[in-house]
Design an enzyme around this catalytic site. Sequence first.
Site, mmCIF file in Angstrom:
data_model
loop_
_atom_site.group_PDB
_atom_site.id
_atom_site.type_symbol
_atom_site.label_atom_id
_atom_site.label_comp_id
_atom_site.label_asym_id
_atom_site.label_seq_id
_atom_site.Cartn_x
_atom_site.Cartn_y
_atom_site.Cartn_z
ATOM 1 N N LYS A 130 0.837 -1.213 0.000
ATOM 2 C CA LYS A 130 0.000 0.000 0.000
ATOM 3 C C LYS A 130 0.870 1.261 0.000
ATOM 4 O O LYS A 130 0.671 2.161 -0.801
ATOM 5 C CB LYS A 130 -0.918 0.022 1.246
ATOM 6 C CG LYS A 130 -1.795 -1.226 1.382
ATOM 7 C CD LYS A 130 -2.670 -1.177 2.615
ATOM 8 C CE LYS A 130 -1.941 -1.205 3.947
ATOM 9 N NZ LYS A 130 -1.281 -2.494 4.274
ATOM 10 N N ARG A 139 10.953 -0.868 11.205
ATOM 11 C CA ARG A 139 9.823 -0.583 12.090
ATOM 12 C C ARG A 139 9.783 -1.557 13.259
ATOM 13 O O ARG A 139 10.090 -2.740 13.098
ATOM 14 C CB ARG A 139 8.522 -0.688 11.287
ATOM 15 C CG ARG A 139 8.112 0.636 10.687
ATOM 16 C CD ARG A 139 7.004 0.533 9.696
ATOM 17 N NE ARG A 139 5.846 -0.249 10.115
ATOM 18 C CZ ARG A 139 4.753 -0.372 9.373
ATOM 19 N NH1 ARG A 139 4.675 0.240 8.204
ATOM 20 N NH2 ARG A 139 3.740 -1.099 9.793
ATOM 21 N N ARG A 197 -0.878 -8.670 13.470
ATOM 22 C CA ARG A 197 -1.354 -7.737 12.436
ATOM 23 C C ARG A 197 -2.200 -8.464 11.405
ATOM 24 O O ARG A 197 -3.217 -7.961 10.935
ATOM 25 C CB ARG A 197 -0.151 -7.046 11.769
ATOM 26 C CG ARG A 197 0.505 -6.023 12.677
ATOM 27 C CD ARG A 197 1.938 -5.719 12.262
ATOM 28 N NE ARG A 197 2.055 -5.025 11.000
ATOM 29 C CZ ARG A 197 3.197 -4.851 10.337
ATOM 30 N NH1 ARG A 197 4.328 -5.328 10.846
ATOM 31 N NH2 ARG A 197 3.222 -4.213 9.205
HETATM 32 P P1 AP5 Z 1 4.830 -1.622 1.828
HETATM 33 O O1 AP5 Z 1 4.437 -0.814 0.638
HETATM 34 O O2 AP5 Z 1 5.584 -0.953 2.901
HETATM 35 O O3 AP5 Z 1 3.537 -2.389 2.407
HETATM 36 P P2 AP5 Z 1 2.281 -1.847 3.187
HETATM 37 O O4 AP5 Z 1 1.076 -2.483 2.586
HETATM 38 O O5 AP5 Z 1 2.299 -0.358 3.269
HETATM 39 O O6 AP5 Z 1 2.552 -2.540 4.591
HETATM 40 P P3 AP5 Z 1 2.487 -1.964 6.063
HETATM 41 O O7 AP5 Z 1 3.301 -2.874 6.905
HETATM 42 O O8 AP5 Z 1 2.794 -0.503 6.109
HETATM 43 O O9 AP5 Z 1 0.955 -2.175 6.370
HETATM 44 P P4 AP5 Z 1 0.263 -2.138 7.711
HETATM 45 O O10 AP5 Z 1 -1.136 -2.036 7.254
HETATM 46 O O11 AP5 Z 1 0.574 -3.273 8.603
HETATM 47 O O12 AP5 Z 1 0.905 -0.884 8.459
HETATM 48 P P5 AP5 Z 1 0.363 0.565 8.849
HETATM 49 O O13 AP5 Z 1 1.508 1.473 8.855
HETATM 50 O O14 AP5 Z 1 -0.829 0.911 8.047
HETATM 51 O O15 AP5 Z 1 5.649 -2.883 1.295
HETATM 52 C C1 AP5 Z 1 6.261 -3.787 2.199
HETATM 53 C C2 AP5 Z 1 7.636 -4.203 1.662
HETATM 54 O O16 AP5 Z 1 7.455 -4.986 0.483
HETATM 55 C C3 AP5 Z 1 8.522 -3.016 1.271
HETATM 56 O O17 AP5 Z 1 9.839 -3.276 1.654
HETATM 57 C C4 AP5 Z 1 8.394 -2.924 -0.258
HETATM 58 O O18 AP5 Z 1 9.598 -2.468 -0.866
HETATM 59 C C5 AP5 Z 1 8.105 -4.378 -0.648
HETATM 60 N N1 AP5 Z 1 7.185 -4.450 -1.771
HETATM 61 C C6 AP5 Z 1 6.123 -3.621 -2.021
HETATM 62 N N2 AP5 Z 1 5.478 -3.995 -3.148
HETATM 63 C C7 AP5 Z 1 6.156 -5.101 -3.620
HETATM 64 C C8 AP5 Z 1 5.973 -5.940 -4.756
HETATM 65 N N3 AP5 Z 1 4.975 -5.746 -5.624
HETATM 66 N N4 AP5 Z 1 6.835 -6.972 -4.916
HETATM 67 C C9 AP5 Z 1 7.836 -7.194 -4.028
HETATM 68 N N5 AP5 Z 1 8.073 -6.423 -2.937
HETATM 69 C C10 AP5 Z 1 7.240 -5.379 -2.730
HETATM 70 O O19 AP5 Z 1 -0.142 0.313 10.346
HETATM 71 C C11 AP5 Z 1 0.765 0.049 11.395
HETATM 72 C C12 AP5 Z 1 0.016 -0.019 12.719
HETATM 73 O O20 AP5 Z 1 -0.597 1.245 13.013
HETATM 74 C C13 AP5 Z 1 -1.149 -1.023 12.779
HETATM 75 O O21 AP5 Z 1 -0.705 -2.330 13.087
HETATM 76 C C14 AP5 Z 1 -2.010 -0.410 13.878
HETATM 77 O O22 AP5 Z 1 -1.452 -0.658 15.153
HETATM 78 C C15 AP5 Z 1 -1.900 1.085 13.603
HETATM 79 N N6 AP5 Z 1 -2.909 1.581 12.656
HETATM 80 C C16 AP5 Z 1 -2.669 2.173 11.447
HETATM 81 N N7 AP5 Z 1 -3.806 2.527 10.837
HETATM 82 C C17 AP5 Z 1 -4.811 2.132 11.667
HETATM 83 C C18 AP5 Z 1 -6.240 2.196 11.574
HETATM 84 N N8 AP5 Z 1 -6.845 2.739 10.500
HETATM 85 N N9 AP5 Z 1 -6.965 1.689 12.597
HETATM 86 C C19 AP5 Z 1 -6.366 1.161 13.702
HETATM 87 N N10 AP5 Z 1 -5.017 1.054 13.850
HETATM 88 C C20 AP5 Z 1 -4.246 1.538 12.836
HETATM 89 MG MG MG Z 2 2.469 1.020 4.835
#
Ligand code: AP5
Ligand code: MG
Length: 225
Positions: free
Chosen positions: A13, A162, A173
């Site tokens: 994402k 992270r 998660r």
């Molecule tokens: P990346 O693009 O970083 O993936 P992502 O989908 O953004 O993954 P996140 O870990 O950020 O998602 P998340 O939903 O767990 O975290 P968030 O910050 O929202 O890609 C990952 C890796 O893969 C990278 O190294 C990239 O280079 C590689 N990659 C990407 N695309 C690729 C491809 N096509 N092929 C190969 N490799 C690829 O949330 C974190 C925490 O915050 C949550 O756990 C929760 O505690 C809290 N939180 C956030 N939002 C909320 C909410 N709305 N409600 C409640 N709690 C929340």
């Molecule tokens: Mg992310």
Amino acid sequence: MNIILLGPPGAGKGTQAKILVDGRGMVQLSTGDMLRAARSSGTEMGKRVAAVMDRGELVTDEIVIGLIEEQLTGNTGGSGFIFDGFPRTLAQADALDKLLSKVGQKLDAVIEMRVDDSALVRRITGRFTCSNCGEGYHEDVKKPAKEGVCDACGQSGTFNKRADDNEEALKTRLLAYYKDTSPLIGYYYAKGKLNTIDGLASINEVTASIKGVLDAVSEGIAVEA
Ligand code: AP5
Ligand code: MG
């Protein structure tokens, strides 16, 4: 055009949101990034959510809805908002509908990035970012061109991982995704907004799939989910 990128941790994402920001002038609204910023600046709210995030659990709807409301009311949105990691519960989805109509906007498309759970562990454990500018990297698919130097800002030796990027927190998660967030797939399907793409393809191929969805939506063509 306002879109949601929906998918489990590591689906890509954030990677695709940044590409849309650079390529189309859209505005990325990542609740995860906002919460991490609150933590590192040491706000009361940041301190309250730190342990919850490190365990991989969801923070309360109230907090994240408040963060999104602040952004939607204080931001013109460029050529559209990208909701990255929000909404994550049905209550958040309802709140987003209300907030968008309050600011005279609507949701145009939800893009579900479908991935295989087994690929996520490596996506998450191989991820690192530049602590100076936040540029994201991966040990297998996106290394800096010059080892130890950020391609985006040119700083050296300042990468970090992270706190929730470990196998234990990832399990929590993923559970949160399947229990609380995956019902949104049916919710947005029923609203006629859902578009599903293959998130396991290469980064460039995923970018092309998203472009295909956005082109079709802007031309008013219904995309098969
Ligand atoms: P990346 O693009 O970083 O993936 P992502 O989908 O953004 O993954 P996140 O870990 O950020 O998602 P998340 O939903 O767990 O975290 P968030 O910050 O929202 O890609 C990952 C890796 O893969 C990278 O190294 C990239 O280079 C590689 N990659 C990407 N695309 C690729 C491809 N096509 N092929 C190969 N490799 C690829 O949330 C974190 C925490 O915050 C949550 O756990 C929760 O505690 C809290 N939180 C956030 N939002 C909320 C909410 N709305 N409600 C409640 N709690 C929340
Ligand atoms: Mg992310």
